[in-house]
Design a protein around this motif. Structure first.
Motif, PDB file in Angstrom:
ATOM      1  N   PRO B 143      13.836  57.884  10.193  1.00 40.36           N
ATOM      2  CA  PRO B 143      12.785  58.550  10.658  1.00 40.36           C
ATOM      3  C   PRO B 143      11.454  58.605  11.539  1.00 40.36           C
ATOM      4  N   GLU B 144      11.018  57.440  10.579  1.00 40.63           N
ATOM      5  CA  GLU B 144       9.783  56.895  10.783  1.00 40.63           C
ATOM      6  C   GLU B 144       9.778  55.618  12.228  1.00 40.63           C
ATOM      7  N   PHE B 145      11.009  55.286  11.842  1.00 41.03           N
ATOM      8  CA  PHE B 145      10.669  53.619  12.475  1.00 41.03           C
ATOM      9  C   PHE B 145      10.753  54.404  14.398  1.00 41.03           C
ATOM     10  N   ILE B 146      11.847  55.811  14.387  1.00 39.31           N
ATOM     11  CA  ILE B 146      12.072  56.855  15.553  1.00 39.31           C
ATOM     12  C   ILE B 146      10.547  56.712  16.198  1.00 39.31           C
ATOM     13  N   ALA B 147       9.487  57.823  15.183  1.00 45.42           N
ATOM     14  CA  ALA B 147       8.710  58.325  15.705  1.00 45.42           C
ATOM     15  C   ALA B 147       7.678  57.682  15.933  1.00 45.42           C
ATOM     16  N   SER B 148       7.586  56.157  15.169  1.00 45.01           N
ATOM     17  CA  SER B 148       7.277  55.155  15.910  1.00 45.01           C
ATOM     18  C   SER B 148       7.217  54.637  17.495  1.00 45.01           C
ATOM     19  N   LYS B 149       7.969  55.167  18.073  1.00 39.53           N
ATOM     20  CA  LYS B 149       8.531  54.734  19.007  1.00 39.53           C
ATOM     21  C   LYS B 149       8.478  56.199  20.397  1.00 39.53           C
ATOM     22  N   LEU B 150       7.618  57.120  19.193  1.00 35.46           N
ATOM     23  CA  LEU B 150       7.827  58.487  19.913  1.00 35.46           C
ATOM     24  C   LEU B 150       7.057  58.732  20.150  1.00 35.46           C
ATOM     25  N   TYR B 151       5.245  58.301  19.654  1.00 38.20           N
ATOM     26  CA  TYR B 151       3.689  58.848  19.975  1.00 38.20           C
ATOM     27  C   TYR B 151       3.597  57.166  19.482  1.00 38.20           C
ATOM     28  N   ILE B 155      -3.815  57.924  20.018  1.00 37.06           N
ATOM     29  CA  ILE B 155      -3.848  59.651  21.215  1.00 37.06           C
ATOM     30  C   ILE B 155      -3.572  61.188  20.034  1.00 37.06           C
ATOM     31  N   GLU B 156      -2.270  59.860  19.697  1.00 36.04           N
ATOM     32  CA  GLU B 156      -1.156  61.695  18.933  1.00 36.04           C
ATOM     33  C   GLU B 156      -1.244  61.715  17.548  1.00 36.04           C
ATOM     34  N   ARG B 157      -0.897  63.163  17.071  1.00 38.08           N
ATOM     35  CA  ARG B 157      -0.125  62.557  15.677  1.00 38.08           C
ATOM     36  C   ARG B 157       0.783  62.856  15.878  1.00 38.08           C
ATOM     37  N   ALA B 158       2.286  62.716  14.344  1.00 37.48           N
ATOM     38  CA  ALA B 158       3.414  62.748  14.438  1.00 37.48           C
ATOM     39  C   ALA B 158       3.752  63.457  12.857  1.00 37.48           C
ATOM     40  N   VAL B 159       4.619  63.940  12.982  1.00 36.18           N
ATOM     41  CA  VAL B 159       5.152  65.392  11.561  1.00 36.18           C
ATOM     42  C   VAL B 159       6.206  65.056  11.271  1.00 36.18           C
ATOM     43  N   VAL B 160       6.858  64.099  10.401  1.00 34.45           N
ATOM     44  CA  VAL B 160       8.312  63.850  10.132  1.00 34.45           C
ATOM     45  C   VAL B 160       9.223  64.798   9.370  1.00 34.45           C
ATOM     46  N   SER B 161      10.397  65.244   9.059  1.00 30.17           N
ATOM     47  CA  SER B 161      11.473  65.613   8.556  1.00 30.17           C
ATOM     48  C   SER B 161      12.423  64.755   8.231  1.00 30.17           C
ATOM     49  N   ASP B 162      12.778  63.912   7.352  1.00 24.47           N
ATOM     50  CA  ASP B 162      13.407  63.476   6.899  1.00 24.47           C
ATOM     51  C   ASP B 162      15.078  63.979   6.661  1.00 24.47           C
ATOM     52  N   SER B 163      16.706  64.033   6.091  1.00 28.13           N
ATOM     53  CA  SER B 163      17.342  64.511   6.161  1.00 28.13           C
ATOM     54  C   SER B 163      17.377  65.275   5.097  1.00 28.13           C
ATOM     55  N   GLU B 164      16.876  64.584   4.167  1.00 26.78           N
ATOM     56  CA  GLU B 164      17.223  65.367   3.110  1.00 26.78           C
ATOM     57  C   GLU B 164      15.961  66.933   3.087  1.00 26.78           C
ATOM     58  N   MET B 165      14.394  66.558   3.320  1.00 29.25           N
ATOM     59  CA  MET B 165      13.792  67.490   4.244  1.00 29.25           C
ATOM     60  C   MET B 165      14.387  68.362   4.626  1.00 29.25           C
ATOM     61  N   CYS B 166      14.853  68.182   5.647  1.00 27.60           N
ATOM     62  CA  CYS B 166      15.975  68.945   6.732  1.00 27.60           C
ATOM     63  C   CYS B 166      17.064  69.681   6.098  1.00 27.60           C
ATOM     64  N   GLN B 167      17.479  69.312   4.973  1.00 25.04           N
ATOM     65  CA  GLN B 167      18.588  70.343   4.071  1.00 25.04           C
ATOM     66  C   GLN B 167      17.638  72.001   3.874  1.00 25.04           C
ATOM     67  N   GLN B 168      16.348  71.077   3.301  1.00 27.84           N
ATOM     68  CA  GLN B 168      15.594  71.591   2.265  1.00 27.84           C
ATOM     69  C   GLN B 168      14.968  72.976   3.448  1.00 27.84           C
ATOM     70  N   ASN B 169      15.740  72.619   4.173  1.00 26.16           N
ATOM     71  CA  ASN B 169      14.175  73.462   5.531  1.00 26.16           C
ATOM     72  C   ASN B 169      12.991  73.626   5.697  1.00 26.16           C
ATOM     73  N   ASN B 170      12.652  72.126   5.238  1.00 20.28           N
ATOM     74  CA  ASN B 170      11.549  71.572   4.871  1.00 20.28           C
ATOM     75  C   ASN B 170      10.789  71.075   6.353  1.00 20.28           C
ATOM     76  N   TRP B 171      10.712  71.766   7.217  1.00 24.02           N
ATOM     77  CA  TRP B 171       9.871  71.413   8.815  1.00 24.02           C
ATOM     78  C   TRP B 171       8.742  71.212   9.017  1.00 24.02           C
ATOM     79  N   PRO B 172       9.091  70.408  10.145  1.00 17.39           N
ATOM     80  CA  PRO B 172       7.412  69.384  10.523  1.00 17.39           C
ATOM     81  C   PRO B 172       6.938  70.809  11.021  1.00 17.39           C
TER      82      PRO B 172
END
Lengths: 279, 1008
Positions: B143-151, B155-172
């Motif tokens: 997810p970090e690699f993908i994020a690095s291609k999106l922002y 000038i921008e900031r990004a918050v990332v939830s990986d698969s485990e965080m998504c399972q735990q409903n831990n959303w960015p």
């Protein structure tokens, strides 16, 4: 002879106002570019004009959805003036961003009756390709439509220049009703096909540049006076603007203006309608 | 103030799609080979206002979401909502802006918010973000690699939830970007009575980009007793500069603003010929002088060099002007924002010409690293494919939203542009020659007492030090404040308003705020009346707390500086308010001889206008020419020319750029007669843009360009000549009137000043000398005045062994008259039986050709060396251009295409592609050179034409005295056949050529 007065809106990122004003003049209108705020502030009055044109452009940068913010300004600040204009049987055209504005204000496709209710019933959204593109398409006009703008028109070539031109409605019934009312005034068509097309099938890109439902390029309201379309007929006011011009195969017209392109007739129709109304 | 969160996400259902998500899915697939089964998107708004959440909730579907196609939710994230996001994503990435960065959707949302809630508090604000939910990841991408291609973390900031965080409903969750408070600092006094090293220290740590001699010139200014006395009179520190003054001098004296290298005294040595001479200002000698000489011979050169763009008379009623700029450093750091500010910035140059011209056409020329680059990427910079996407989309948004068609351009690739991409943006303007009040529109008419307005955007911390920063090489520590995002809609409103003000006669003087901000714009205009008085406390700010020097030099975008007579002030302000454009009186013109800056009542800068503009000492530089050595290009034996053709067509420098160009609006204003892509399928290459800007009138304007950076590898002089010839050739191909053409020279060079960090500075400067000598020679021969130009002289990345310097690059842009757009030619072959001719001659000139680079890269040739294309007899060529152009603009010839990269072979292939038709060609007799040089060589001055059999005799009569060789005929087949006498060389299917030409740069990620 009566010279129809045309208000061509501009401001906030509308950018086809100059050419839109010019094409109405070519066919006998008297165009004025009017800043939207002049109508809102009362410095000018919509009732002074016979025809209203909302040209193409990028009002408010298309942010929050194309036409949305401009549409809101009109919906909330020009409601009475627009209602009176429509009830006086005066024609309105929205081209590209102008079409998006008319759809978001709820003037298109509009209610069943004659009184506008400013409720949005459809939308124009991102092209399926995800890309803004400038490319030429072929349009086919509905011969059964009562739209005063498209009288006598059959097929024309025209550029589209948009990123959000996909016409959508929330359910199949609304589309069926729109079609049954002959409000689907103009569609994208494969230039090599005959008229016999199943418009429940969305045409492939780029024949349909956006994936519009029922291949819709433009619609009118129940009265046939309010008309909006995504392609730019003003951009083919002269034959030399057609991409096939240097090949010697640009479509000709029967006009007295020897260089006239296929798009000008749309504007002439509204001028002629207004002249005969005032005769 | 409370923060309300509103989110919108596309509805699903028959015929509906999440297009935003799909675009990201296809882009990641095209650029990185990462595939997903689905990507979904959510748009978020963070509203900071006194309006409570429940009131906002009632109106969310009136503003933030489109009820027909979108769901909306309040104060939660959609990801929690299981009826809309049924399955759990594998990764979620949320991207928002950093505090203070221009958020255009947020600004628009705020405007809409005020329509609905007119009573919302004045400091209400809205910030936006976008969230992507990824499903079915295929591949190793984190997810970090993908994020690095999106922002872009500048000038921008990004918050990332990986698969485990998504399972735990831990959303960015992106939070509202509170701007950190700015600390207002009283002007500091800077002691310059210090040693040389300390002077240099002040310059370097302050990013002033001033050299020792310049620092000493400033030092001695403050030692002058008369100066000290005058300073005492206004109560400013007497014997040392304030920080406001030093910053102001640094901006005004920057390489960016003063063009010190072009103005320098150069000691030039040529080791090849033994020449040892002095050039006193390249600009005055080789650019200005020839143009002024030509100005004596024609009556249409109205304004050259001194204004924001050069102006020529087009007919009795209208004049036209053109300017091109570069925005290289900002585009390296933030390709999207950097390029957008490039295009909207050059639009303002046009608006600031004379009393204001209307921008009517844009041109964009980019130079990037190879799009498929596999090697290292310099620290903090981006992969060329990402630079391409970002720059393209910045220019697209900037141009399209401004309603200005992009009618001409080019994209060039070379690995040395990895360190610094070149982003050239040009704009053509149109103005009535006389205003209704009788004034000539190309002449500014300011007088002392005029009120000076800042119009458009506000001043912020963004854009501080752009001019000085671009005068330094890029490093890993380059500052983020030099990067901005443009706001085309604010600017469009301003353009509408200013052109109206011009027509009713309210403007006496106008210029744009670009490099150097107010210090440059007001400073330059103050030269007319010899003085000005500014009050910085009046300048409207994006956020409170900016210090005086920051306000003076900030390059915040979308601002013009406009002077108005005191009696017209009310009319001007009323017009601004109608258009919802901010206009604030911040200064007045005086005749005191002083650039006088106050903050409220305190004088913070007090500089003589003369010192400010003419005080910078002339540089003295050394140049030394020693021709570079290359292994000779030797053609391989038994080569398969069919394959070479298909491979050349697929080379990024030759391949079709249609995917990219079609995303520019090239037809707004309803004037574009020859479009960027032409032919039966509208996908063949156009040579030049042709517009008919007065509606109903077929009189035309031609806009073209030429650029050929790789010839610099052998000789930068040849590079310059080739660029100019290409621009002229392209214009001739559409039938320009060669008696009325004007040019723009835009030089991008690596640092040419000899120093420790630039050990080859003398050579690079010699390249500059040679390029300008050729520029003068060719322009004189073609009677082609340069009416405006620009140089960018520090296009290097890094230091020492890792340093990357761009190849010296001249972009030559041309605009010219066309009598009637109904008589133009395009490159596509049209009718079978039409006769094909080559105008011009092929020489043995394969040095630095595209085929030589291709074969060298593949190890099939040792080098690219050899004779580079040159113009030995430009006067003769010009006669032939004259004849051909007349043949086209009289309607005799409908098909023409110039030979450039890939030579005659590629030109013919492109003409078949445009017409989707075959041709039978014999290249015997097209020149004295080898088969390779006749087929693939890039000799200048060559144009392929096709003429109908009935017009052939007239055409040949017209071309008498020019080298014109019969090549063959257009055939009713789908094959290009080329022979050399009896030897069959090429037989290629049109469909195969189309495939090769169109695939390389498609980059759309496949089917929709």
């Amino acid at each position: 002879m009566y010279i129809p007065k045309v208000a061509v809106l501009f401001g906030f990122g509308i950018n086809c106002d100059h050419e839109t004003a010019a094409v109405f003049e070519m066919v006998g209108g008297n165009s004025t570019r009017v800043h939207l705020n002049s109508f809102i502030s009362g410095a000018d009055d919509l009732a002074n004009y016979d025809i209203l044109a909302v040209p193409g452009g990028f009002s408010f940068g298309d942010h929050l959805g194309s036409g949305r913010l401009m549409g809101n300004r009109m919906r909330f600040s020009l409601r009475d003036e627009l209602t009176k204009f429509i009830q006086a049987d005066k024609p309105i055209i929205g081209i590209c961003n102008g079409f998006q504005v008319l759809v978001k204000t709820g003037l298109l496709p509009g209610p069943d009756g004659n009184e506008p209710d400013f409720i949005q019933r459809a939308s124009l959204t991102l092209n399926d390709s995800g890309r803004y593109e400038d490319r030429w398409v072929t349009l086919e006009f509905n011969q059964d439509s009562n739209c005063i703008w498209t009288k006598g028109m059959t097929r024309i070539d025209c550029p589209v220049r948009h990123g959000e031109g996909k016409y959508v409605m929330p359910d199949r019934e609304s589309l069926t009703q729109l079609s049954a009312n002959n409000q689907i005034t103009v569609r994208y068509i494969d230039p090599n096909s005959n008229d016999d097309v199943d418009n429940n099938q969305v045409l492939p890109f780029p024949i349909s540049p956006n994936g519009s439902m029922m291949n819709i390029a433009g619609i009118c309201d129940k009265t046939g006076l309010v008309f909006g379309l995504m392609p730019h007929p003003e951009a083919i006011y002269a034959q030399w603007l057609h991409p096939d011009f240097t090949r010697g195969t640009a479509p000709q017209t029967e006009s007295e203006i020897d260089w006239e392109g296929q798009g000008l007739q749309i504007f002439r129709n509204a001028i002629e309608y207004t002249i005969s109304k005032n005769a | 103030m409370q923060i309300t969160r509103v989110e919108a996400t596309p509805k699903s259902g028959e015929g509906l799609r999440d297009v935003r998500g799909d675009v990201v899915r296809r882009r990641l697939q095209a650029d990185y080979g990462i595939t997903f089964s689905e990507v979904r998107s959510i748009v978020g708004f963070l509203i900071s206002s006194d309006i409570d959440s429940s009131s906002i909730s009632e109106r969310a579907d009136d503003l933030f979401a489109d009820p027909i196609i979108e769901h909306s939710t309040l104060n939660q994230t959609f990801l929690e909502s299981k009826d809309i996001f049924e399955s759990t994503p594998d990764a979620v990435i949320s991207v928002g802006f950093k505090p203070g960065v221009t958020d255009n959707p947020g600004k628009a949302a705020l405007d809409g918010f005020r329509t609905i809630f007119p009573d919302a508090s004045i400091d209400s604000d809205i910030s936006t973000y976008i969230t992507y939910a990824f499903y079915g990841v295929n591949g190793q991408a984190t997810p970090e690699f993908i994020a690095s291609k999106l922002y872009n973390n500048l000038i921008e900031r990004a918050v990332v939830s990986d698969s485990e965080m998504c399972q735990q409903n831990n959303w960015p969750m992106i939070e509202y970007p509170e701007k950190p408070p700015q600390e207002f600092k009283q002007p500091a006094h800077i002691d310059l009575e210090i040693g040389d090293n300390e002077l240099i220290d002040i310059s370097e740590t302050g990013l002033l980009a001033l050299n020792l001699e310049e620092m000493k010139a400033i030092q001695s200014h403050y030692r002058d007793e008369a100066i000290q006395n005058s300073r005492r009179g206004v109560g400013i520190v007497e014997n040392k500069p304030t920080d406001v003054e030093l910053e102001c001098l640094a901006q005004t004296w920057s390489e960016h603003c003063k063009h010190k290298i072009f103005a320098s005294k150069i000691h030039h040595k040529d080791l090849e010929t033994g020449e040892d001479s002095v050039v006193d200002s390249i600009f005055k000698t080789h650019i200005m002088k020839p143009t002024h000489d030509m100005q004596k011979e024609v009556d249409w050169l109205l304004s050259v060099f001194h204004d924001n763009s050069g102006v020529i008379a087009w007919d009795d009623e209208w004049s036209v002007c053109m300017k091109a700029e570069t925005h290289n450093s900002p585009s390296a750091l933030d390709p999207y924002g950097g390029a957008m500010t490039g295009i909207v910035g050059v639009n303002r140059d046009i608006l600031g010409t004379g009393l204001g011209a209307r921008p009517i056409a844009n041109t964009d020329v980019f130079c990037f690293g190879p799009p498929d680059w596999q090697g290292e990427i310099p620290e903090n910079l981006f992969h060329p494919s990402r630079v391409l996407r970002g720059v393209h989309s910045g220019v697209r948004v900037g141009g399209n939203e401004s309603g200005i068609p992009t009618i001409n351009g080019a994209i060039i690739f070379d690995e040395r542009y990895l360190g610094k991409p070149l982003v050239y943006c040009g704009t053509v303007g149109l103005m009535p020659r006389k205003l209704p009040d009788g004034r000539e529109s190309h002449i500014k008419t300011p007088s002392a007492g005029d009120v000076v307005y800042m119009v458009g955007g506000r001043v912020g911390y963004d854009g501080i030090h752009g001019a000085t920063f671009s005068s330094l090489e890029l490093t890993e520590e380059s500052p983020s404040s030099a990067v901005q995002i443009g706001d085309p809609i604010t600017q469009k409103k301003m353009i509408d308003m200013i052109l109206e003000a011009r027509d009713i006669g309210l403007i006496t003087c106008i210029t744009d705020n670009g490099a150097g901000g107010l210090s440059s714009s007001i400073g330059e205009m103050a030269e007319y009346t010899n003085g000005c008085k500014i009050d910085l406390a009046k300048v409207p700010l994006k956020q409170p707390g900016l210090s005086p020097w920051e306000i003076l030099v900030s390059e915040s975008q979308e601002r013009m500086t406009v002077a108005v007579k005191p009696e017209d002030v009310d009319a001007f302000e009323n017009l601004a308010s109608l258009h919802e454009v901010e206009a604030t009186a911040v200064a007045e013109f005086t005749s005191t001889g002083m650039f006088h800056v106050q903050y409220d009542d305190e004088t913070v800068a007090y500089l003589p206008i003369e010192f400010l503009h003419d005080g910078v000492p002339q540089l003295e530089l050394e140049s030394e020419w020693n021709p570079p050595q290359h292994e000779l290009f030797e053609a391989p034996i038994n080569a398969d020319h069919n394959n070479i053709l298909l491979d050349l067509l697929a080379r990024p420098n030759i391949a079709s750029k249609e995917t990219w160009v079609r995303q520019y609006d090239h037809e707004v204003i309803a004037q574009t007669a020859v479009k960027p892509f032409v032919g039966i399928e509208r996908d063949g290459p156009g040579d030049a843009g042709v517009i008919a800007p007065i509606h109903g009138n077929p009189r035309g304007l031609v806009v073209s360009c030429g650029i050929s950076p790789r010839y610099s590898d052998i000789d930068a002089g040849a590079m310059a000549a080739a660029a100019i010839d290409e621009a002229v050739r392209n214009a001739v191909c559409v039938g320009v009137d060669v008696n009325k053409i004007a040019g723009l020279d835009n030089f991008c060079w690596p640092d040419p000043i000899q120093s420790e960090k630039t050990p080859d500075g003398k050579f690079k400067l010699a390249q500059l000398v040679r390029a300008n000598r050729e520029l003068e020679r060719i322009c004189r021969a073609y009677r082609l005045p340069c009416v405006s130009g620009k140089d960018s002289m520090k296009n290097d990345y890094g230091k020492g062994a890792d340093k990357i310097s761009i190849p010296p690059t001249l972009l030559f842009s041309l605009f010219g008259d066309h009598p009637d757009v109904r008589n133009t030619a395009t490159s596509d072959f049209k009718n079978p039986g039409d006769r094909i001719y080559l105008v011009g001659e092929s020489m043995d000139e394969l040095g630095a050709s595209e085929v030589s680079f291709m074969l060298k890269e593949r190890g099939q040739a040792k080098g690219i060396g050899g004779k580079v294309p040159s113009l030995d007899n430009p006067e003769k060529l010009f006669k032939s251009y004259h004849s051909l152009s007349s043949a086209i603009n009289s309607g005799l010839v409908k098909t023409a295409h110039d030979c450039s990269e890939g030579g005659l072979g590629v030109a013919l292939a492109e003409m078949c592609i445009g017409g989707r038709i075959g041709a039978k060609i014999d290249i015997d007799g097209t020149g004295k050179g080898t088969l390779w040089s006749r087929l693939w060589g890039e000799s200048l001055g060559r144009i392929v034409i096709a003429v109908s059999p009935e017009n052939e005799t007239d055409f040949l009569k017209q071309m008498a005295g020019s080298t014109t060789t019969y090549l063959g005929t257009i055939e009713n087949t789908q094959s290009l056949s080329i022979t050399d006498g009896f030897d069959e060389i090429i037989s290629a299917d049109v469909s195969q050529m189309v495939q090769s030409w169109q695939s390389t740069l498609d980059m759309t990620g496949g089917e929709i």
